[in-house]
Write a protein that holds these residues in place. Structure first.
Motif, short mmCIF file in Angstrom:
data_model
loop_
_atom_site.label_atom_id
_atom_site.label_comp_id
_atom_site.label_asym_id
_atom_site.label_seq_id
_atom_site.Cartn_x
_atom_site.Cartn_y
_atom_site.Cartn_z
N GLY A 182 0.94 -1.11 0.03
CA GLY A 182 -0.18 -0.18 -0.11
C GLY A 182 0.95 1.12 -0.24
N ARG A 218 -1.61 9.59 6.42
CA ARG A 218 -2.58 8.82 6.02
C ARG A 218 -2.05 7.38 5.52
N ASP A 236 -3.29 3.85 3.58
CA ASP A 236 -4.36 3.29 2.73
C ASP A 236 -4.20 1.65 2.74
N ASP A 237 -5.04 0.82 2.83
CA ASP A 237 -4.87 -0.71 2.70
C ASP A 237 -4.00 -1.20 3.73
N LYS A 251 -9.13 -4.05 5.75
CA LYS A 251 -8.16 -3.18 5.30
C LYS A 251 -8.80 -1.98 4.93
N ARG A 252 -8.13 -1.04 5.47
CA ARG A 252 -9.01 0.24 5.60
C ARG A 252 -8.11 1.51 5.37
N GLN A 253 -8.43 2.75 5.44
CA GLN A 253 -7.73 3.92 5.49
C GLN A 253 -7.73 4.57 6.90
N TYR A 272 -5.73 7.70 9.81
CA TYR A 272 -4.94 8.82 9.92
C TYR A 272 -4.12 8.37 11.34
N GLU A 322 -12.09 6.44 8.84
CA GLU A 322 -11.21 7.10 9.79
C GLU A 322 -11.72 7.55 11.06
#
Length: 552
Positions: A297, A307, A309-310, A365-367, A369, A409
């Motif tokens: 990612g 941030r 991602d994945d 899997k996520r985004q 911060y 988030e």
């Protein structure tokens, strides 16, 4: 680039000198170093002139007309020239024909060119080199790594050996740098970020900012110099590394409370970035990226933090862990502990890394911060619970599976909660109930009643709907893509269209308080139960008990 003419001892300027056309000196600064001056011969009376003179003599023996010494070849009165020199220094050392490393506090019997010692054993050499100031300074790290050919000399300018043959194993033991990187500087680009930081972990600089600036070349970074910014320089360096690499080992540091260069007292929470290279001293990850990283990612530095991602996140003993994707034979995977806040995640337990078992329970899997540094309002752990408020909490019973959350988030898996910051908010949980999708839509917004006063507090509302209705799906699509100012209108549509499901709505006066828990309502059927709670203050003992029983 200013070079010393080894015949005349005059400085001459070259825009781009040919590779291999000059010798270069690596040393530690002492008293009375010769500053920038066109005619260096006029500075013979200064103590530092002897090093310049000897460097030129050795260069001439190798048929090199020019030499470079950092004390006198940089006009430090010009901030522009100083910045250019520091950003170019790794390349200058890399392109030198030979680098003479002068160890002023070493006095050893010379090693001949066949590799055998004329006196003293290897253990004695290791011990003496270990005490050399040269191997404790920040700037000399790149000066040792960058040049292909490095010859070491003792205080009397006696030849000791080269870094890639006679002294290779000795230097590796003293510096902690693996032999392959000492032998060929081109290999350092395959080293993980954590490995390169570990090389610098026991080195110091006079200026705090130079802790970062001396590492620019080792990470292939160019950035402006701002003397006076203090520890922010190292933060900026890590931000620049993020722009060029997706190496998760940048975050594999641990707080070192016993090291004066780290924080003086242990902290419960930190940001995602280290405060000094010393916090990589215990890095045990793979030294090469091509054999130790599974992460495909990306992460990006933003105004809200870093941030991701994945990324793979896990729930371990009621703690959220971000996997660092270690992939080393016979070594367990490692991760960092995270704590959710309305401002994004913070790193918790920064003095340790999580050891991830082979059998684990990954979350979607996520985004996410993660704050770059801990905001000041979070520095005092006693205030953490008060700040962590205005949240929708969920308790799940029965065969319920959380599929995904929107916005990702804003959802904290540890607390099983949407964090709203006390502002207008719209969030959606996607649940799998007996292979049927059910959506829980939560809204914090102005009262729906037309008679509500303008200063009336925000209402916490929710709606539980199924995915069977096309109309429901269309409104949900709007909910997932709505702008901030449209969130309440989307919720009104869910209510007015009478989508299948149940609705809960309360304005919470004090009479509705139960402990510190604000009970909205329960949505029940024969087998499943989801309890939704809106909290305006820190967790009560009752809620702590509920949270420990909650399961997906």
């Amino acid at each position: 680039m200013w070079l010393i003419n080894t015949e005349t001892l005059q400085l001459e300027f070259f825009m781009n000198p040919p590779k291999g056309s000059y010798a270069i000196l690596s040393h530690t600064w002492g008293l009375e170093e010769v500053p920038f001056h066109r005619d260096l011969a006029s500075a013979r009376w200064m103590h530092g002139f002897a090093k310049i003179e000897k460097t030129c003599e050795l260069a001439k023996e190798k048929n090199l007309q020019y030499a470079w010494v950092d004390t006198c070849c940089i006009d430090k009165s010009s901030s522009a020239e100083l910045s250019e020199a520091i950003n170019s220094m790794f390349r200058w050392y890399q392109e030198a024909a030979v680098c003479f490393a002068y160890l002023i506090d070493a006095s050893l019997e010379p090693v001949n060119h066949e590799g055998s010692s004329d006196g003293g054993d290897e253990a004695a050499m290791v011990e003496q080199l270990r005490g050399c100031r040269y191997f404790t300074r920040g700037w000399t790290l790149q000066e040792l790594l960058a040049p292909k050919n490095v010859e070491l000399f003792d205080v009397n300018w006696k030849y000791m050996g080269t870094k890639d043959s006679q002294l290779l194993d000795t230097l590796s033991e003293v510096t902690g740098i693996e032999p392959m990187y000492l032998k060929d500087g081109d290999y350092i680009w395959s080293a993980t970020v954590g490995t390169r930081m570990r090389w610098a972990s026991k080195r110091e600089t006079t200026r705090l900012e130079d802790t970062a600036y001396c590492l620019l070349g080792i990470f292939g970074i160019n950035m402006p110099l701002i003397y006076g910014e203090g520890e922010k320089a190292f933060l900026r360096l890590q931000e620049e590394i993020c722009k060029q690499s997706n190496d998760l080992y940048l975050f594999a540091w641990t707080e070192q409370p016993d090291n004066p260069l780290s924080y003086s007292s242990p902290r419960k929470y930190r940001g995602i970035f280290a405060c000094h290279p010393c916090e990589f001293a215990d890095f045990e990850g793979p030294d090469r990226r091509d054999i130790g990283c599974n992460f495909k990612g990306e992460f990006v530095v933003t105004s809200r933090g870093v941030r991701f991602d994945d990324v793979h996140m896990l729930l371990m003993n009621n703690k959220i862990v971000l996997s660092l994707d270690y992939n080393v034979f016979h070594r367990p995977n490692k991760g960092i502990f995270l704590q959710g806040t309305p401002d994004g995640y913070l790193r918790s337990n920064p003095d340790t890394l999580a050891e991830i078992p082979k059998v684990n329970f990954p979350l979607e899997k996520r985004q996410i911060y993660i704050q770059k540094q801990i905001p000041r309002r979070w520095e005092n752990p006693t205030e953490f619970g008060d700040e962590y408020a205005d949240a929708f909490l969920f308790q799940f019973r029965g065969d319920l599976q959380l599929v995904t959350t929107t916005p990702q988030e804003s959802f904290d898996y540890r607390e099983q909660a949407f964090l709203t910051r006390g502002e207008c908010f719209l969030g959606v949980l996607h649940l799998n109930v007996d292979n049927n999708l059910v959506y829980v839509v939560c809204c914090l917004g102005k009262p729906l009643s037309p008679d509500a006063a303008p200063d009336q507090p925000l209402e916490a509302r929710y709606k539980v709907i199924s995915s069977n209705s096309n109309e429901s799906r269309e409104i949900l699509k709007k909910a997932l893509t709505s702008r901030h100012e449209d969130k309440e209108e989307v919720y009104k549509s869910l209510v007015s269209k009478n989508c299948s499901g149940s609705t809960g709505q309360e304005v919470f006066p004090s009479s509705y308080l139960w402990g510190n828990a604000l009970i909205v309502e329960s949505h029940r059927d024969m087998h499943h139960h989801v309890r939704i709670t809106y909290r305006k203050s820190r967790l009560s003992p009752w809620l702590n008990k509920v949270r420990t029983k909650a399961r997906l």
